[in-house]
Design an enzyme around this catalytic site. Sequence first.
Site, PDB file in Angstrom:
ATOM      1  N   ASP B  17       0.855  -1.181   0.000  1.00 25.16           N
ATOM      2  CA  ASP B  17       0.000   0.000   0.000  1.00 25.16           C
ATOM      3  C   ASP B  17       0.893   1.232   0.000  1.00 25.16           C
ATOM      4  OD1 ASP B  17      -2.281  -1.496  -0.002  1.00 25.16           O
ATOM      5  OD2 ASP B  17      -2.655  -1.352   2.154  1.00 25.16           O
ATOM      6  N   GLU B 136     -13.673  -4.201  -2.430  1.00 27.45           N
ATOM      7  CA  GLU B 136     -13.473  -4.013  -0.991  1.00 27.45           C
ATOM      8  C   GLU B 136     -14.804  -4.272  -0.309  1.00 27.45           C
ATOM      9  OE1 GLU B 136     -12.136  -0.071  -1.508  1.00 27.45           O
ATOM     10  OE2 GLU B 136     -10.091  -0.684  -1.990  1.00 27.45           O
TER      11      GLU B 136
END
Lengths: 213, 289
Positions: B17, B136
Amino acid sequence: MREVIIVDFNLGNLHSVKKACEVCNIKAKISSQRGDIEKAEALILPGVGAFGEAMSNLSKLNLIDSIKGFVDSGRPLFGICIGLQLLFSESSEFGLTKGLDLISGKVEKISFENQEIYKNFRIPFIGWNKVEFKNKSTLLDHVESGNYFYFVHSYYARLEISSDLLASSMYGDLQVTAAIERNNIFATQFHPEKSGNSGLQIYHNWKNKYNLN
Amino acid sequence: MTSILAKKPLRIIPRLDIKGPNLVKGIHLEGLRVLGQPHDFAKYYYENGADELFFQDVVASLYGRNSMSEIIQKTANEIFIPLTVGGGIRNIEDITKVLRCGADKVALNTAAMGNKDFVRQASEKFGSSTIVVAIEIVQETDGRYLAYTDNGREYTGVDAVEWSEEVVELGAGELVITSVDREGTGGGPDLSLLEKIAERVGVPVIAHGGVGKIDHVTDLFDKTQVDACAIASMLHYNLIHKNKVQRSLSCNEGNVEFLKKNIGFKNIDLIEINEIKSELEKHNFFVRN
């Protein structure tokens, strides 16, 4: 100066192929121009995607005869992924599509004899698989039979002439043509530019075999 | 014989990330800690058994910026395994740019939800195998799994399993399934969610979120049909703990207190990729090792 041409027929991402050439000291240029292809020192035919679209793009760019003529001249060609499949006589993807017909055989959808056992095997297959050598070639120097290479495909090539087979791999109970060599033609179903050091070694070997650049 | 052949090849994918110039890690995709320079981690993983790398620009879709180009370019010059990039990719031009920087695949989420035709156009233009859709997912109190966007922040009300099937229909070549509830917790992946999706779609499924122990990985492949596991905390914290990456920090982005204080790692096994793969091999799974 003589150059290796990476044939651009608007399918897939050619930058990683060019990058692999760079680190292996192969001077390569991406091009879709007939002229470039006809006077190239060697050709790389890469790409991902559908067989039919690939052939129709090659046809629109007026490159089919150039590539065939290039191979007839005895200069080296290196096909990758869909670039391997295009060399074959025909493919069953979306009906029957004719290929470049430089290698005898047919491209077919991945399927398993025992479908029940292999029902959780995905199509496309995306991932690393063991590649077993089936013939000798300097193109496999410093790589071992059983090394892993990275594949992305839903279709596979079935050869008619078994001496054309250089290496294969097993996906489920299906034997997949992983690499072929016939005279000046070399091609891999896997992506050597995405297969770490073993893959880069294949580029080195190709350069060395044909004394490129 | 049959049992070995019947094992499909599985992948371990380090997930990085990115916020600004830094590698970060959060919990439930929030509360981001700075861990170091993405390139250091990426190179280490490439040299130590990663099957692919997954980069996610975690704030790109929130602030409408795209600062990944430099990081991708630097990484792609040295790394010869597949590289997937997600975060802030809104249109065909964005995909072209990211691929030119050296990515092999792009992951779409927010823009796909906003415009379904984008998935179709993208997979037609670049080929399905270049287009990954990231989903997600948050489980509601009534048990339903819903898809969120903008790094798990925006409610859409869309059923996650139906959305998975729809994007595959539209041309997605792979799915990354993130359990926001589990992400960063080390509490284990959401096996029931993953199996629901893996049995409904034909394309490869990458599981992301919750893996904190080596047993979670073997369990994941034992109990679901997913094809790959994206791992962040276990791998990143391991490198930091063993001092295998530099702690040179750009302090203008995110919280660096964690690194300065050398806080412990709750609930997380510190482990190398090849240790994970050896364990998988012991359980008779097929991995590249």
